[in-house]
Write an enzyme that holds these catalytic residues in place. Structure first.
Site, PDB file in Angstrom:
ATOM      1  N   PRO A 131       0.777  -1.045   0.057  1.00  9.14           N
ATOM      2  CG  PRO A 131      -0.648  -1.539   1.786  1.00  9.14           C
ATOM      3  CD  PRO A 131       0.719  -2.027   1.202  1.00  9.14           C
ATOM      4  CG  LEU A 134       0.004   2.538   4.688  1.00 13.68           C
ATOM      5  CD1 LEU A 134      -0.965   1.025   4.539  1.00 13.68           C
ATOM      6  CD2 LEU A 134      -0.551   3.401   5.825  1.00 13.68           C
ATOM      7  CB  ALA A 135       5.914   4.117   8.020  1.00 15.51           C
ATOM      8  CE  LYS A 136       4.503  -2.671   3.904  1.00 15.88           C
ATOM      9  NZ  LYS A 136       3.087  -3.194   3.752  1.00 15.88           N
ATOM     10  CB  SER A 137       9.601  -0.319  10.627  1.00 19.48           C
ATOM     11  OG  SER A 137      10.579   0.501   9.699  1.00 19.48           O
TER      12      SER A 137
END
Length: 141
Positions: A131, A134-137
């Site tokens: 997506p 959106l930050a994955k971390s």
């Protein structure tokens, strides 16, 4: 629009968030008790409304909210825990989760809410594996 009462209000917020995150579709979660204070003006035959409506302590109240949406010709998607005569003829689509204690219902409701967001995103042609924005971390300085 996603609506829930009591413990299920946060589930409504999470359902709306997941839909926004992966399908880029505007969605909002509201406490069903506050539906009359603004959001009800948006309901028409083109508005889908997702209710988290298990048979719990506030079932009769959420049924009343469902009736209000139906009176305005809204499309009703309900997450329920069992067949209920009170919902006959009111809901357009139903997802059932197992009955449990009220406190755990939002955990079970999250599964169909996430799947609904997933399938809407796929239908819209969105990349559900990556997506956008959106930050994955999370990093903290």
């Amino acid at each position: 629009m996603y609506l829930g009462r009591g413990y299920n209000f946060p589930a409504a917020l999470e359902g709306a968030l997941k839909l926004k995150e992966i399908s880029y579709t505007p969605a909002e979660g509201y406490p069903a008790a506050e539906m009359k204070h603004g959001p009800i003006a948006l309901i028409d035959e083109m508005m889908p409304v997702v209710f988290i409506a298990p048979h719990d302590a506030v079932f009769d109240k959420i049924t009343s909210n469902i009736q209000e949406v139906k009176a305005r010709k809204g499309k009703i998607i309900a997450i329920t825990t069992r067949a209920e005569e009170a919902l006959d003829g009111l809901i357009d689509y139903e997802f059932r989760v197992p009955e449990t204690i009220d406190l755990l219902t939002p955990v079970l409701a999250s599964v169909p809410l996430q799947l609904l967001a997933y399938y809407i995103a796929v239908k819209r042609g969105c990349n559900v594996d990556q997506p956008r924005n959106l930050a994955k971390s999370v990093t903290v300085e």
